[in-house]
Write an enzyme that holds these catalytic residues in place. Structure first.
Site, PDB file in Angstrom:
ATOM      1  N   GLY A  41     -13.544   5.187  -0.333  1.00 39.00           N
ATOM      2  CA  GLY A  41     -13.493   6.641  -0.469  1.00 39.00           C
ATOM      3  C   GLY A  41     -12.133   7.135  -0.917  1.00 39.00           C
ATOM      4  O   GLY A  41     -11.485   6.547  -1.787  1.00 39.00           O
ATOM      5  N   CYS A  42     -11.695   8.228  -0.299  1.00 40.81           N
ATOM      6  CA  CYS A  42     -10.439   8.858  -0.692  1.00 40.81           C
ATOM      7  C   CYS A  42      -9.224   7.953  -0.492  1.00 40.81           C
ATOM      8  O   CYS A  42      -8.190   8.155  -1.128  1.00 40.81           O
ATOM      9  CB  CYS A  42     -10.246  10.152   0.093  1.00 40.81           C
ATOM     10  SG  CYS A  42     -11.491  11.418  -0.269  1.00 40.81           S
ATOM     11  N   ALA A  43      -9.326   6.968   0.395  1.00 40.06           N
ATOM     12  CA  ALA A  43      -8.210   6.051   0.626  1.00 40.06           C
ATOM     13  C   ALA A  43      -8.108   4.974  -0.447  1.00 40.06           C
ATOM     14  O   ALA A  43      -7.116   4.242  -0.514  1.00 40.06           O
ATOM     15  CB  ALA A  43      -8.348   5.390   1.998  1.00 40.06           C
TER      16      ALA A  43
END
Length: 360
Positions: free
Chosen positions: A143-145
């Protein structure tokens, strides 16, 4: 130490203002929420001005099968990756000369918004003259990481192979996951926030010389952290129709309480304090996330200005967003010896941190 030598981005073609998306959301959700006008204030409060998507607005008003969405993901992921890679390897703002494709030793491909086997990196290699022996490392589900994590894994690779040049390519087509018939508040929040974005970053080992004639960030160390038993904070709920967003309203509070000790531990292990960090290259998850960064770490709006600008102009492009922020820092004339942190948070719940130091 391995170094970040160039960034290239690809901005998808369909730009939508937040005013337009508010009216779209009203049309989609007004029959499901009696207080729709109050809920729609999240669009304005988020301070996003516009976002870009692979598809136009009319596409989002239609029903699409998981197969249709994923076929569109594969098509556009390849198309936009090619542009981002070309921009990265020939970016004369950072590079003294273009880097030949055949000199790239490995490609780390980061994504969470579609699936493909063979992975997208293989399809990219059939369009550009990379060596057939290029190592392929697809990473899915962060995801965003994922953007920061991709840089961390490229750092690991270049530590082991100091003569290597590697590409990290992030493709997030969040718009293609939009569920027209999902009337949850998580989907409404996601509609106000997420966007499409693609970027590529060139990382080189310490023995690679002569790529740059300006100061660039050298990666000093990395830290990956997983919060136990936090799987329900963010992610996907996978159903027959596709990917349904999971997005907890508690994310800003979690960041405020959890991030500072996490960052301080990382810095102390490297002989530094928060006061030593001059530059904060952070994935801007949203306005409240940026505020949580400031509250937790004691940073000012000066530290988060590039994250705020990217959020306003492009929205949350999941893993690719931090590369857009990094690109803004790369354009600055940052003095040698100054420290920065690259930071992103994602499903798990997890964080990825990189300590960087500018130099030639």
């Amino acid at each position: 130490m391995p170094k970040i030598t160039s960034v290239g981005v690809c901005v998808p073609p369909h730009a939508l203002t937040q005013t337009t998306t508010v009216e779209f959301a009203r049309e989609m959700f007004e029959d499901s929420f009696k207080d729709i006008s109050r809920l729609l204030t999240v669009f304005e409060n988020g301070q996003i001005k516009k976002r870009n998507f692979a598809k136009n607005l009319e596409w989002f008003k239609e029903d699409h099968t998981f197969e249709d969405r994923n076929n569109a993901y594969i098509e556009h992921a390849v198309e936009y990756s090619l542009e981002a890679i070309k921009n990265c390897l020939s970016n004369d703002e950072y590079l003294s000369e273009s880097v030949p494709y055949e000199e790239i030793e490995a490609i780390f491909f980061i994504s969470t918004t579609g699936i493909s086997t063979p992975s997208i990196d293989a399809k990219i290699m059939n369009h550009l003259p990379f060596s057939p022996h290029t190592k392929r490392i697809p990473i899915w589900g962060l995801g965003c990481a994922g953007g920061a994590a991709g840089l961390s894994r490229a750092y690991d690779y270049c530590l082991a192979y100091p003569n290597a040049k590697v590409l990290v390519v992030s493709v997030e087509l969040c718009g293609l996951t939009f569920q027209k018939n999902d009337r949850s508040k998580s989907n409404l929040i996601g509609t106000s926030l997420f966007a499409d974005g693609v970027a590529a970053v060139l990382v080189a080992g310490n023995e690679v010389k002569g790529l740059n004639n300006t100061s660039i960030p050298f990666i000093q160390a990395t830290q990956s952290t997983l919060m136990p038993d936090s799987e329900d904070v963010m992610g996907w709920d996978i159903k027959n129709e596709g990917l349904y967003v999971i997005f907890s309203k508690d994310i800003p509070n979690i960041i405020t309480e959890w991030l500072k000790p996490n960052v301080e531990k990382f810095l102390h292990e490297n002989g530094l304090e928060l006061s030593d960090i001059k530059h904060f290259i952070a994935h801007p998850g949203g306005k409240k996330v940026i505020q949580a960064y400031e509250d937790s770490l004691g940073f000012t709006q000066h530290h988060t200005k590039h994250s705020q600008t990217i959020l306003q102009e492009y929205g949350n492009m999941s893993s690719a967003t931090v590369y857009y922020v990094l690109n803004e820092f790369m354009k600055e004339d940052i003095p040698d010896g100054e420290y920065g942190i690259i930071a992103a948070l994602g499903p798990g719940f997890s964080s990825e941190l990189l300590l960087v130091k500018w130099g030639i």
